[in-house]
Design a protein around this motif. Sequence first.
Motif, PDB file in Angstrom:
ATOM      1  N   GLY A  55      26.460  13.747  64.384  1.00 40.49           N
ATOM      2  CA  GLY A  55      26.577  13.053  63.106  1.00 40.49           C
ATOM      3  C   GLY A  55      26.655  11.549  63.280  1.00 40.49           C
ATOM      4  O   GLY A  55      27.387  10.867  62.568  1.00 40.49           O
ATOM      5  N   GLY A  56      25.942  11.014  64.254  1.00 45.19           N
ATOM      6  CA  GLY A  56      25.906   9.575  64.440  1.00 45.19           C
ATOM      7  C   GLY A  56      27.034   9.019  65.291  1.00 45.19           C
ATOM      8  O   GLY A  56      27.108   7.811  65.497  1.00 45.19           O
ATOM      9  N   ASP A  57      27.907   9.888  65.792  1.00 48.39           N
ATOM     10  CA  ASP A  57      29.045   9.388  66.573  1.00 48.39           C
ATOM     11  C   ASP A  57      28.694   9.294  68.056  1.00 48.39           C
ATOM     12  O   ASP A  57      28.505  10.320  68.720  1.00 48.39           O
ATOM     13  CB  ASP A  57      30.220  10.348  66.377  1.00 48.39           C
ATOM     14  N   PRO A  58      28.605   8.075  68.585  1.00 50.13           N
ATOM     15  CA  PRO A  58      28.204   7.916  69.997  1.00 50.13           C
ATOM     16  C   PRO A  58      29.212   8.510  70.974  1.00 50.13           C
ATOM     17  O   PRO A  58      28.856   8.855  72.095  1.00 50.13           O
ATOM     18  CB  PRO A  58      28.089   6.394  70.173  1.00 50.13           C
ATOM     19  N   ALA A  59      30.464   8.680  70.558  1.00 52.01           N
ATOM     20  CA  ALA A  59      31.469   9.227  71.472  1.00 52.01           C
ATOM     21  C   ALA A  59      31.149  10.668  71.841  1.00 52.01           C
ATOM     22  O   ALA A  59      31.610  11.188  72.857  1.00 52.01           O
ATOM     23  CB  ALA A  59      32.852   9.151  70.829  1.00 52.01           C
ATOM     24  N   LEU A  60      30.349  11.312  71.012  1.00 52.07           N
ATOM     25  CA  LEU A  60      30.071  12.731  71.233  1.00 52.07           C
ATOM     26  C   LEU A  60      28.833  12.962  72.117  1.00 52.07           C
ATOM     27  O   LEU A  60      28.451  14.101  72.361  1.00 52.07           O
ATOM     28  CB  LEU A  60      29.889  13.450  69.892  1.00 52.07           C
TER      29      LEU A  60
ATOM     30  N   SER B 272      22.748  13.347  62.279  1.00 54.26           N
ATOM     31  CA  SER B 272      21.943  12.203  62.691  1.00 54.26           C
ATOM     32  C   SER B 272      22.337  11.831  64.108  1.00 54.26           C
ATOM     33  O   SER B 272      23.392  12.208  64.606  1.00 54.26           O
ATOM     34  CB  SER B 272      22.167  11.009  61.758  1.00 54.26           C
ATOM     35  N   ALA B 273      21.439  11.086  64.745  1.00 57.80           N
ATOM     36  CA  ALA B 273      21.677  10.682  66.127  1.00 57.80           C
ATOM     37  C   ALA B 273      22.163   9.244  66.166  1.00 57.80           C
ATOM     38  O   ALA B 273      21.596   8.388  65.481  1.00 57.80           O
ATOM     39  CB  ALA B 273      20.387  10.817  66.925  1.00 57.80           C
ATOM     40  N   PRO B 274      23.216   8.971  66.951  1.00 57.49           N
ATOM     41  CA  PRO B 274      23.636   7.574  67.101  1.00 57.49           C
ATOM     42  C   PRO B 274      22.541   6.774  67.824  1.00 57.49           C
ATOM     43  O   PRO B 274      21.726   7.329  68.542  1.00 57.49           O
ATOM     44  CB  PRO B 274      24.898   7.671  67.955  1.00 57.49           C
ATOM     45  N   ALA B 275      22.575   5.465  67.600  1.00 57.59           N
ATOM     46  CA  ALA B 275      21.525   4.601  68.149  1.00 57.59           C
ATOM     47  C   ALA B 275      21.425   4.743  69.661  1.00 57.59           C
ATOM     48  O   ALA B 275      20.323   4.780  70.222  1.00 57.59           O
ATOM     49  CB  ALA B 275      21.807   3.148  67.768  1.00 57.59           C
ATOM     50  N   GLU B 276      22.588   4.842  70.327  1.00 61.72           N
ATOM     51  CA  GLU B 276      22.571   4.959  71.787  1.00 61.72           C
ATOM     52  C   GLU B 276      21.807   6.201  72.219  1.00 61.72           C
ATOM     53  O   GLU B 276      21.100   6.192  73.216  1.00 61.72           O
ATOM     54  CB  GLU B 276      24.012   5.047  72.333  1.00 61.72           C
ATOM     55  N   PHE B 277      21.980   7.274  71.440  1.00 62.36           N
ATOM     56  CA  PHE B 277      21.315   8.523  71.793  1.00 62.36           C
ATOM     57  C   PHE B 277      19.813   8.431  71.524  1.00 62.36           C
ATOM     58  O   PHE B 277      18.997   8.931  72.283  1.00 62.36           O
ATOM     59  CB  PHE B 277      21.943   9.674  70.991  1.00 62.36           C
TER      60      PHE B 277
ATOM     61  N   VAL C 283      15.758  15.348  74.103  1.00 62.21           N
ATOM     62  CA  VAL C 283      14.820  14.252  73.850  1.00 62.21           C
ATOM     63  C   VAL C 283      14.238  14.395  72.442  1.00 62.21           C
ATOM     64  O   VAL C 283      14.088  13.407  71.710  1.00 62.21           O
ATOM     65  CB  VAL C 283      13.691  14.239  74.900  1.00 62.21           C
ATOM     66  N   LEU C 284      13.945  15.619  72.071  1.00 67.90           N
ATOM     67  CA  LEU C 284      13.409  15.868  70.723  1.00 67.90           C
ATOM     68  C   LEU C 284      14.450  15.472  69.673  1.00 67.90           C
ATOM     69  O   LEU C 284      14.124  14.853  68.654  1.00 67.90           O
ATOM     70  CB  LEU C 284      13.034  17.347  70.583  1.00 67.90           C
ATOM     71  N   ALA C 285      15.724  15.813  69.945  1.00 65.99           N
ATOM     72  CA  ALA C 285      16.798  15.454  69.018  1.00 65.99           C
ATOM     73  C   ALA C 285      16.857  13.939  68.852  1.00 65.99           C
ATOM     74  O   ALA C 285      17.006  13.417  67.740  1.00 65.99           O
ATOM     75  CB  ALA C 285      18.131  15.986  69.527  1.00 65.99           C
ATOM     76  N   ALA C 286      16.716  13.219  69.977  1.00 61.58           N
ATOM     77  CA  ALA C 286      16.750  11.760  69.918  1.00 61.58           C
ATOM     78  C   ALA C 286      15.532  11.244  69.171  1.00 61.58           C
ATOM     79  O   ALA C 286      15.606  10.292  68.402  1.00 61.58           O
ATOM     80  CB  ALA C 286      16.789  11.190  71.328  1.00 61.58           C
ATOM     81  N   ARG C 287      14.391  11.890  69.383  1.00 64.46           N
ATOM     82  CA  ARG C 287      13.147  11.418  68.773  1.00 64.46           C
ATOM     83  C   ARG C 287      13.155  11.661  67.266  1.00 64.46           C
ATOM     84  O   ARG C 287      12.722  10.821  66.492  1.00 64.46           O
ATOM     85  CB  ARG C 287      11.974  12.145  69.424  1.00 64.46           C
ATOM     86  N   LEU C 288      13.664  12.805  66.843  1.00 65.35           N
ATOM     87  CA  LEU C 288      13.683  13.112  65.420  1.00 65.35           C
ATOM     88  C   LEU C 288      14.871  12.454  64.725  1.00 65.35           C
ATOM     89  O   LEU C 288      14.823  12.183  63.539  1.00 65.35           O
ATOM     90  CB  LEU C 288      13.731  14.630  65.195  1.00 65.35           C
ATOM     91  N   GLY C 289      15.959  12.257  65.468  1.00 69.96           N
ATOM     92  CA  GLY C 289      17.122  11.585  64.896  1.00 69.96           C
ATOM     93  C   GLY C 289      17.859  12.430  63.876  1.00 69.96           C
ATOM     94  O   GLY C 289      18.777  11.954  63.218  1.00 69.96           O
TER      95      GLY C 289
END
Lengths: 328, 326, 367, 551
Positions: free
Chosen positions: B98-103, B158-163, B239-245
């Motif tokens: 959910g956008g949290d980079p800590a996870l 959603s994916a955090p920016a770092e991810f 990688v797909l998760a990062a690509r789709l966000g």
Amino acid sequence: MSTATVPEGAFAGLRQRVPVGSLGLWLGLLVLVVIAATLSPGFLNPVNLLNIVRQASVVGITAVGVTLVMVTGGVDLSVGAVIVFGSVLAATVMAGQDANIPLACGVVLLMGLVVGLLNGTIVARWRVPSFILTLGMATAISGITQMYTGGTAAGAVAPAFRALFNGRIGIVPVLALVFVAVVLLGLYVQTRTVVGRRIYLVGANPRAALLSGVPVTRTRLTVFAISGVCAALAGLALLARSGVSSTFAGQGFEFDALAAVVLGGTTFAGGRGGIGGTVAGVLILAVSFNLVNIIGLPFDMELLVKGAIILGVAALHVAAQRKEGLMT
Amino acid sequence: MTSVPASPTARPGLSGFDLREQVARLGVWVALGVVLVVGIVAVPNFATAANADAILRQAAVLGIVALGQTFVVLTGGIDLSVGMLMGLVTVLANGIMGGDPALILPIVLLALGCGLVTGVANGLGVVAARVDPLIVTLAMLSVLQGVIFIYTDRTVGSAPAEFRDLAYGSIGPIPTPALLLGGLAVVCWVILARTPFGRYVHAVGSSAQDARKAGIPIDRIRLAAYVVCSVLAAIAGLVLAARLGSGFTGAGAGFELSSIVAVVVGGTALSGGRGGVAGTLAAVLLLTILATMLNLLGISPFAQRVVNGVVIVVAVAVYTAQRREA
Amino acid sequence: MDRRIPIVGTTLVALALAAGPVAAQDASGESGQPIVIPEQYVSPEALTADTVVDTSAFAKEGPWKLCVSSGYLVNSWVVFALQHIRYQASLEPRYESEIVVTDANFDPNKQIGDITDLINQGCDAIIYWPVDDTAIEPGLEQAVAAGIPTVNVGGGYADLPGIVSNAYIDQYELGAAGALRLAEALGGQGKIVSMLPIAGTTAAVDQDKALRDVLADYPGIELLDTQNGDWNRAKAKELTETWLQRYPQIDGVFTPAGQMSAGVAEAFDEAGRLGEVRFSPGDEYNGWLKWIAAHPESNGGVVTFPPSAGGVGVQQMTRILSGEEVTKGIHVPSLWYAPEDAAALADEAAPDDWWANDLPAEFLPAS
Amino acid sequence: MGPATDREPHAPGPPGHLDEPPVIELRGVAKAFGIVRALDGVDLAVRPGSVHALVGENGAGKSTCIGIIAGVHRPDAGTVLVRGTPTRFAGPAAAEAAGISVVYQEQSLVPDLDVAQNIYLHREPRRGPFLDTRRLYRDCTAHLERLAIPVAARAPVRGLSVAERQLVEIAKALSRDASLIVMDEPTASLTSVEQEHLFRVIEDLRAAGRAVLYVSHRLDEILAITDTATVLKDGRLVRTMPTAATSHQELVTLMVGRELVADLYPPRPASIDRSGPPRLSVRDATIAAGGQSAIEDISLDVWPGEIVGLAGLIGSGRTTLLRTIVGVEPGATRGVQVDGVEVDPSPSAAIAAGIGFVTEDRKLEGLALDLTNLANLVSTTLPARRGVYQAAAGRAIAETAADRASLPRRVLGARSRTLSGGNQQRVVVGKWLAIGPRVLLCDEPTRGIDVGAKADIHALLRGLAESGMAIVMASSDLPEVLGVADRVLVLREGRLVAELPGGVTEATVMAAAAVGGDTLGDSGAAGAGGTAGNDGTMTAGDADEPPMGGR
């Protein structure tokens, strides 16, 4: 000297005369039927049972052809695309006119034959692995279908076509009859003809078959042609059933057919199995699908159960085979 | 003067080098080269850094899952569950983060765990229950799809920016996913070509019975191949998760077949034993570049499909012909 | 704004609703007009659609190279939407005559790649329908970052940074209209089943939610089962056959897509149970329209799902490229046709897999 | 050639090893597969520094015995002792770890790996976690050279001939530092020269204190090289005795349980009538690279009633010649006539012309093992009327063929996989008898089958010849060729180099096979066999390089 006095020979002879596949498979089907009948009182109603056979007819007709291909050690994944192309082509040629029905059926079956011969020629002459070849062929055919139709399923079904093929004779759906007819014809080819004998020889050991004078190339060509024609016929069945061709409708039929064939005990290695087992496989999948809907499972659970049934029946089947000593 | 009498069949062995076998092995690279040259010469906007970047990023997902599929196919198996596993990882990763980079770290571990469990389950189905791999993994496909829909029936998270950098970042001039693909390809190549495990994967696929006689624990090798395949599919899913966000439930559908196509076009025999990841990598690039070229040329999508099918057929036919002569 | 009419209507109806749900008899509005539904069923996110977007960054001189990224093409609706795009673009001389089309075939990874390809070959504008709105958004962001405007057609409304504007059909609103119409037809009493599109799609999710929201206000109606017919006539028919076996009495079917409506209706007909059931409105899929024409007594009419959204998207794109102010969303209204009027929409000469349209002949899908 | 001193003295075997406990000992071992009792209370002890023969007819339990020793099977009862310690092998790997190495009769090489990868499979030299490829090939090349095996370390096994694979198989077993080497029919596909070489290797192993368990149907070999012999029959131990104290006759009696005719080979007819036209005629058969090896300008004639033997070393072209005659080798040029009628190059044409072909490898090319024996027996004929298979006619054909090949009719319904090797071979012969052949080509017709079955097949071939059939028999078993054939053609490097009357000595044939066609030409009148010959390319340099030859 007679073979009847020797149990081993007698049993093997019996098995050859009644080509129904393994007993375990039919027991599995019986179990599913009992469960379904317990859960839904209306399940055993002849009309419902016949409906299930009719629902299974598209996949079933396809699976008969795929079985023969797989007995020779090949596989045909182009059948799904042929089904779709077949239904679209039929509707276009019919253009809503009853007079065009024979022509439409002829054209579609011819298309199936051509695709099958093309598959068969490439597989048999160039010895290309059929899995990947027919996968590529499926992609190409679905592209051709879309180019041909411009993306929508053009054409219209002639009223008489639906009335005839989607109707019933008494309580028996015509499509169920067609399915049964195709199965009987397939069983006849498999057990009573020279081609049937050759199919098993080619699948069990192509090199030995070749040296024994079996026309290996022609045999492979024949089974792919049969598979193509079966798939085209299934396309007509789909059209009769759904009333409309769609460029989308047939997706996944190839894997449904494949799952049925493999469940039925025909292996990828070839030389084993047959149409009898496939029929059991088709019915198991159809009853499972029906069962899942009867229970009214939500979509997620439905998927889980579907997976479990496929795996469970397959494992039972394997266990039975191993007991029979067919597997090491 | 050689000490071998007569037999021409011993000839390939004499030099340890058979030209035709090498041509067969290199065929897909030659095709890749030809397509590249055609692209550079004849396709507008093809020979640009931006296009190369795009191709590499798009190829990474298919590439990684196809690497894993290569292991399974080499053992003579097949894995149809990889696509849904990628979908599951995509949905879980973005849904949970959910956008949290800590996870990010926990999610990566969770994804690898999913891969491990799926791989072990597939592997056990094949080696312990002895069910045909196609059936086992087809059933697994259904099960994984069920799990996805138990978790959610719609696009989530959603994916955090770092991810997202996993798909959209660059390290130096090289896109991160391409670097990941390259790194994994090298690792896989080393495993297959330079470790005992890799040798056993080939041996099991070539002849399980004989491999067993040599003392190779064939069941464990097969199991391991399914685990490697699923873990790589899980990485591809990340990688797909990062690509789709975001976690789209249908994200991985289709990768099961496209990865098998890549493996086979890359020269690995579906019967097992022969082939390797280098060819798979080339095939992935070939297929991705071809798709891009057709797009850049403005070929109609319907015609593209026909072209794709013909390419698969021709590639495999040519390849088979080469191998048969070799 | 186009959206104002339904909202005004909604307000009126909302006033009328003060007396209770039964009062919502005219909830679907007049036949041949945009559907009207009570305010309580308007999806909240759609309200951001009126946000004004600054398009100055996208303004450029023609000629414009218009590109289309399709998430999938194996569906007659999107083919008609594409033909509407082609037609509408042909009316605006600033568009180049050649339109580039890519197809991702349900793979979001490929659609992102397709969009990148479109950027790299110098497209000036990208119209798209997504495999999934949010899943391909990163690709759209790249386009916007490269100064290429993006317009979403056909899907639901999505408020995301990569989307400049939406020409949207409100799936929730459509679902709610259909559900209300069915509820009214049943007089607020009865047992119904629901046939939805492909599980997980925006359409399935929004329509399901709309149905449940509406049913919450109709406690007399019981939802027996929900299935996914995947916009597939054969599959819908098969699932319905099982329903018919399971449930001795089905009073209503919620199925807001014509392909499935036709399959469902056929199954009831073949089982001889057509008389017992009421249908929700389907859409203007020709096969359903033909059914309506043939069975005036048993159909639920039509709530359109207009493929002309494609043309609306092109008009919106033209404004963006001209630097005109646009809203984040432009609503393509669904029209309501009562059963007796819907029959007139049917084109008996056209295939079933066809959509009611006003396209000139040369822009109809090639066959 | 290959003197013992060339070999690495890698044996730890201390002196006085005869007093040591047996390397392996079976005590009262029993094993059943389903209802079949494969072994029943068998005792067997193999001592270091000895060569121990295990003999018995097919089905006597030899393979099961080997399986138990190799850790493939686990005994149902009894004890397995390794150097005096009771042991239960968890699997083949455990047996291997205990110093047991097996040369399987059914070859166990992985086709897609190369020779070195196969020889060191599961024992690869490593550097850290990685394979040490350089050392692998270096060690392998050295090992192959030491054994004088003419196969390259990098040659893919898929491309090797059956005999070459057999050599690699032996090299594989010997590459292990094993204290017991089990050899199951190691000479089945080897020619005499290679056999001689193998025997020297075995001698060295014995000298080095290793134990060898030698399983073979060839009693002459057993008598020549083994110290002790154990005879099994029907899964039971018949007797264990010093080889020196027994005889060919006694062994046969013990194995078969009845007296066999002393002469294994049926009597040859006094003369063959070659005045008429030949039944089979082959002209200038040439193929650049066939499935097995190349052949060049081979012509031969075979008259009715005649058995022609084909002899030659590995790769001499025997198999390729036969395959060319039946038309399965693409790209071959040839003229084949049966009774003066030209035969098209295809197996079906060959069958139509009455040519039968008993192939070398039953499993690879002979039988569809998953199908019934009936299905295999009718596979060459498939009686049909308008495409419909005539089951009754098929059964009649199969029964007749089974009778002629001495195959019991009761197995017709069983899958071919379930038969013993000898019976499988009867099915192969039977399916060719079913076509009513005028010409029968046999490639290694008795490979790996037991004495009784072998004699049956020899008698069968002779009987067929007497009924007017022309028979061509290729075999690595030189005594067999000389004992059965009326005329022997010797091939070398794909050429016909000698034509000898039946009954010549083995030495004569070997000289021709290894050196060249010095003896050719004296029987040119007998047929076109004389057209091929010494074309002067056979130099002394070639002559001292038979396959198993050393440096």
